[in-house]
Structures are given as structure tokens and as C-alpha cells.
Scaffold this motif. Structure first.
Motif, PDB file in Angstrom:
ATOM      1  N   LEU A 185      42.573  27.078  57.578  1.00  0.00           N
ATOM      2  CA  LEU A 185      42.904  27.390  59.197  1.00  0.00           C
ATOM      3  C   LEU A 185      42.805  25.871  59.531  1.00  0.00           C
ATOM      4  O   LEU A 185      43.584  25.413  60.199  1.00  0.00           O
ATOM      5  CB  LEU A 185      42.406  28.578  60.117  1.00  0.00           C
ATOM      6  CG  LEU A 185      43.176  29.847  59.626  1.00  0.00           C
ATOM      7  CD1 LEU A 185      42.311  31.026  60.105  1.00  0.00           C
ATOM      8  CD2 LEU A 185      44.549  30.011  60.041  1.00  0.00           C
ATOM      9  N   MET A 186      41.199  25.187  59.648  1.00  0.00           N
ATOM     10  CA  MET A 186      41.721  24.205  60.232  1.00  0.00           C
ATOM     11  C   MET A 186      42.067  23.120  59.284  1.00  0.00           C
ATOM     12  O   MET A 186      42.221  21.799  60.139  1.00  0.00           O
ATOM     13  CB  MET A 186      39.879  24.015  60.283  1.00  0.00           C
ATOM     14  CG  MET A 186      39.120  25.077  61.429  1.00  0.00           C
ATOM     15  SD  MET A 186      37.376  24.752  60.799  1.00  0.00           S
ATOM     16  CE  MET A 186      36.985  23.313  61.914  1.00  0.00           C
ATOM     17  N   VAL A 187      41.821  23.404  58.527  1.00  0.00           N
ATOM     18  CA  VAL A 187      41.973  22.123  57.234  1.00  0.00           C
ATOM     19  C   VAL A 187      44.017  21.971  57.366  1.00  0.00           C
ATOM     20  O   VAL A 187      44.866  20.922  57.147  1.00  0.00           O
ATOM     21  CB  VAL A 187      41.467  22.122  55.838  1.00  0.00           C
ATOM     22  CG1 VAL A 187      42.203  21.092  54.514  1.00  0.00           C
ATOM     23  CG2 VAL A 187      40.511  21.715  56.132  1.00  0.00           C
ATOM     24  N   PHE A 188      44.895  23.159  57.197  1.00  0.00           N
ATOM     25  CA  PHE A 188      45.819  23.463  57.276  1.00  0.00           C
ATOM     26  C   PHE A 188      46.860  22.096  58.937  1.00  0.00           C
ATOM     27  O   PHE A 188      47.992  21.987  57.929  1.00  0.00           O
ATOM     28  CB  PHE A 188      46.538  24.396  57.687  1.00  0.00           C
ATOM     29  CG  PHE A 188      47.868  24.467  57.176  1.00  0.00           C
ATOM     30  CD1 PHE A 188      48.835  24.945  56.570  1.00  0.00           C
ATOM     31  CD2 PHE A 188      48.990  25.044  58.895  1.00  0.00           C
ATOM     32  CE1 PHE A 188      49.840  25.407  56.418  1.00  0.00           C
ATOM     33  CE2 PHE A 188      50.205  25.192  58.854  1.00  0.00           C
ATOM     34  CZ  PHE A 188      50.913  25.433  57.908  1.00  0.00           C
ATOM     35  N   PRO A 189      46.917  22.279  59.208  1.00  0.00           N
ATOM     36  CA  PRO A 189      47.228  21.600  59.671  1.00  0.00           C
ATOM     37  C   PRO A 189      47.243  19.528  59.717  1.00  0.00           C
ATOM     38  O   PRO A 189      48.286  19.461  59.827  1.00  0.00           O
ATOM     39  CB  PRO A 189      46.639  21.336  61.820  1.00  0.00           C
ATOM     40  CG  PRO A 189      46.415  22.561  61.579  1.00  0.00           C
ATOM     41  CD  PRO A 189      45.702  22.544  60.298  1.00  0.00           C
ATOM     42  N   PHE A 190      46.217  19.469  58.954  1.00  0.00           N
ATOM     43  CA  PHE A 190      45.892  17.770  58.715  1.00  0.00           C
ATOM     44  C   PHE A 190      47.318  17.925  57.340  1.00  0.00           C
ATOM     45  O   PHE A 190      47.163  17.254  57.407  1.00  0.00           O
ATOM     46  CB  PHE A 190      44.861  17.773  58.325  1.00  0.00           C
ATOM     47  CG  PHE A 190      43.736  17.822  59.607  1.00  0.00           C
ATOM     48  CD1 PHE A 190      44.044  16.170  60.033  1.00  0.00           C
ATOM     49  CD2 PHE A 190      42.730  18.566  59.594  1.00  0.00           C
ATOM     50  CE1 PHE A 190      42.970  16.222  60.929  1.00  0.00           C
ATOM     51  CE2 PHE A 190      41.858  18.645  60.744  1.00  0.00           C
ATOM     52  CZ  PHE A 190      42.071  17.583  62.071  1.00  0.00           C
ATOM     53  N   ILE A 191      47.078  19.418  56.285  1.00  0.00           N
ATOM     54  CA  ILE A 191      48.099  19.080  55.262  1.00  0.00           C
ATOM     55  C   ILE A 191      48.805  18.764  55.699  1.00  0.00           C
ATOM     56  O   ILE A 191      49.620  18.098  55.484  1.00  0.00           O
ATOM     57  CB  ILE A 191      47.626  20.174  54.637  1.00  0.00           C
ATOM     58  CG1 ILE A 191      45.993  20.264  53.766  1.00  0.00           C
ATOM     59  CG2 ILE A 191      48.402  20.810  53.313  1.00  0.00           C
ATOM     60  CD1 ILE A 191      45.907  21.725  52.772  1.00  0.00           C
ATOM     61  N   TRP A 192      49.405  20.024  56.741  1.00  0.00           N
ATOM     62  CA  TRP A 192      51.163  19.713  57.029  1.00  0.00           C
ATOM     63  C   TRP A 192      51.414  18.174  57.794  1.00  0.00           C
ATOM     64  O   TRP A 192      52.495  17.552  57.423  1.00  0.00           O
ATOM     65  CB  TRP A 192      51.342  20.724  58.397  1.00  0.00           C
ATOM     66  CG  TRP A 192      52.817  20.638  58.936  1.00  0.00           C
ATOM     67  CD1 TRP A 192      53.890  20.991  58.784  1.00  0.00           C
ATOM     68  CD2 TRP A 192      53.314  19.610  60.473  1.00  0.00           C
ATOM     69  NE1 TRP A 192      55.091  21.166  59.607  1.00  0.00           N
ATOM     70  CE2 TRP A 192      53.706  20.140  60.117  1.00  0.00           C
ATOM     71  CE3 TRP A 192      51.949  19.183  60.819  1.00  0.00           C
ATOM     72  CZ2 TRP A 192      54.843  19.999  61.206  1.00  0.00           C
ATOM     73  CZ3 TRP A 192      52.848  18.323  61.737  1.00  0.00           C
ATOM     74  CH2 TRP A 192      53.978  19.007  62.190  1.00  0.00           C
TER      75      TRP A 192
END
Length: 275
Positions: A21-28
């Protein structure tokens, strides 16, 4: 019998889920930065084609290098001033056990409880009287001292063993020698953590610099990104370029974190053990 094992697996699954959940915005953000413009609102994360030239455009079509340079070098100067003043003040509050010193420490902590926005108007007026508006020097002067840094180091300095301090005093150590030979070496991990915290705060600071700095050549990366979003990413005109600029702006913090992560972990572990 197997309950501890199940608890361990539950903890791992929970941590993995929270990490995703924390890393997903950076991946997006990364995938959006290399997408074609016509796929921004397609609803898919994986792009049909990779446009890495967006990262080249960040440096050729925007002033991201200027923004990065301003944020980095000003943050380093702020770190230097805040660490030096925090070390000296923390030593006084930790080593001198007099009532008036502790009263001063309480008063300083009381100012930390005030919202930072309360200081904007008086600081703006003071800087305007000395012609330091829209200058990096004005921002540096306004961030010269950090109450949080003083409190943080004071707590670390208070954990220095009294036996070590008394031994140094028997050897004839004065105040400055105690600071440089006892307190700083003993609390080097805490100081390293404070350097990282101060850099992140100064690098990400937006509200006060946006009020103080108006010319584009003096803007920090936070103000530059907002300007970029307003001019390039408005109504989705060039969203991949804006996301590429965001990814580039994160690079200095990731580098600093990679370099100092070991000391941060050691600092947090030592604080926990001392408790």
C-alpha cells in the motif's frame, strides 16, 4: 503449540500488505511518467509503450536542475546551522542541571507548540525590513535554529553515562572538549538521524518558501513542481512530464536514505535499548 508460528506469519502478511500500500503510489508515479499521453486515463497501470524521453524532457524543457540545486544547497546550509546550534543548546540543557536552565528549556519547548503559521507574518515583516525577501539568505536566516533539533539532541545527550562525563572532567576537559570528545561521539547515530530528518523537512518545505520566494531562479523543488503542474499538467496536458519531474525530485532523498539508513536503525535501536 503452533500459535507463535501463526502469529509470525500473520505479522509478515500484514507487513507485506502495508508495504504494498505504501509503495503503490510510487509505482504508479513511475509507470505514469513513461506512459504515452493518450493512456493517462486508460485505467491501466502498465503502459503499452515506454517513453523514457520524458525524463530527458524534464531537464531540457523545464528548470528542474535549478530547482534541485536550490533545494539541495540551501538544505545543506540549513542542516549545518541547525546541527551546530542544536548541539550547543542541547549540551547546555543536558549538562547544566540548574533551575533557570530547565526553565529556559521549558519556555523553548512551549514555543514549539505554536503552529508554524503563527510565525509567518512576523518573519515576513522582519525579512522585508532587512531586504531579504525573495532571497535564499532570508530563508536560511529564518531556519537558523530548530526547536525540534534541540529537543531531539537534548534527549540523546541526557543518555550519556555520567561515569564517562566525570572521567573526562577529571582529565581536565572543559565544555568544548566534553562536547567534541564525549557527547558527539556517543550520540553520532542520533546526529546522523537528525541530519536526515532536517534534510527531509527542509527539502520538502513548501508553505514558507512559497510565501518568501517569488522569482523562478530562486524557487525550490516543491514550488517548482507546483509551477510545473500548473503549466504543464493542467487538465492532463502533459501529465507524464509532471510525474517524471516528481520521480526526479525524489532521487536526492532516496540517495540520502540509502547512505544513512544503517545509522538511523542503530540510533533508533539504541534509544529503545536505553529506555
Amino acid at each position: 503449540m503452533h500459535l507463535p508460528k501463526y502469529k509470525t506469519w500473520i505479522n509478515y502478511v500484514t507487513l507485506i500488505g502495508l508495504s504494498i500500500l505504501m509503495v503503490f503510489p510510487f509505482i504508479w508515479m513511475l509507470f505514469t511518467s513513461i506512459k504515452p499521453k493518450n493512456e493517462i486515463y486508460s485505467g491501466t497501470i502498465w503502459p503499452s509503450s515506454f517513453h523514457f524521453e520524458n525524463y530527458i524532457r524534464v531537464f531540457t524543457e523545464t528548470k528542474m536542475l535549478v530547482y534541485l540545486w536550490n533545494s539541495i544547497y540551501v538544505s545543506l546550509i540549513v542542516i549545518a546551522f541547525q546541527i551546530v546550534t542544536a548541539i550547543l543548546a542541547a549540551y547546555v540543557f543536558a549538562a547544566i542541571r540548574k533551575k533557570w536552565v530547565q526553565v529556559c528549556f521549558v519556555l523553548i519547548l512551549a514555543t514549539y507548540m505554536l503552529p508554524s503559521a503563527v510565525t509567518y507574518i512576523p518573519s515576513f515583516v522582519l525579512l522585508s525590513k532587512v531586504n531579504l525577501l525573495d532571497t535564499h539568505m532570508g530563508y536560511i536566516f529564518s531556519e537558523f535554529i530548530s526547536i525540534f533539533a534541540i529537543f531531539f539532541l537534548r534527549q540523546s545527550f541526557s543518555q550519556v553515562p555520567s561515569e564517562v562525563i566525570h572521567a573526562a572532567k577529571l582529565d581536565g576537559a572543559g565544555h568544548l572538549k566534553l562536547i567534541f570528545t564525549v557527547y558527539i561521539p556517543y550520540c553520532k547515530n542520533a546526529i546522523a538521524s537528525l541530519v536526515l530528518i532536517t534534510f527531509i523537512y527542509s527539502y520538502n518545505n513548501y508553505m514558507w518558501p512559497s510565501l518568501l520566494l517569488k522569482s523562478e531562479e530562486n524557487m525550490f523543488v516543491t514550488i517548482g513542481l507546483r509551477r510545473l503542474f500548473m503549466t504543464q499538467a493542467g487538465y492532463g496536458m502533459d501529465f507524464p512530464l509532471a510525474m517524471a519531474a516528481c520521480a526526479v525530485s525524489l532521487a536526492p532523498m532516496f540517495i540520502l536514505l540509502a547512505v544513512s539508513s544503517k545509522r538511523i536503525i542503530q540510533s533508533m535501536a539504541s534509544l529503545y535499548v536505553n529506555k
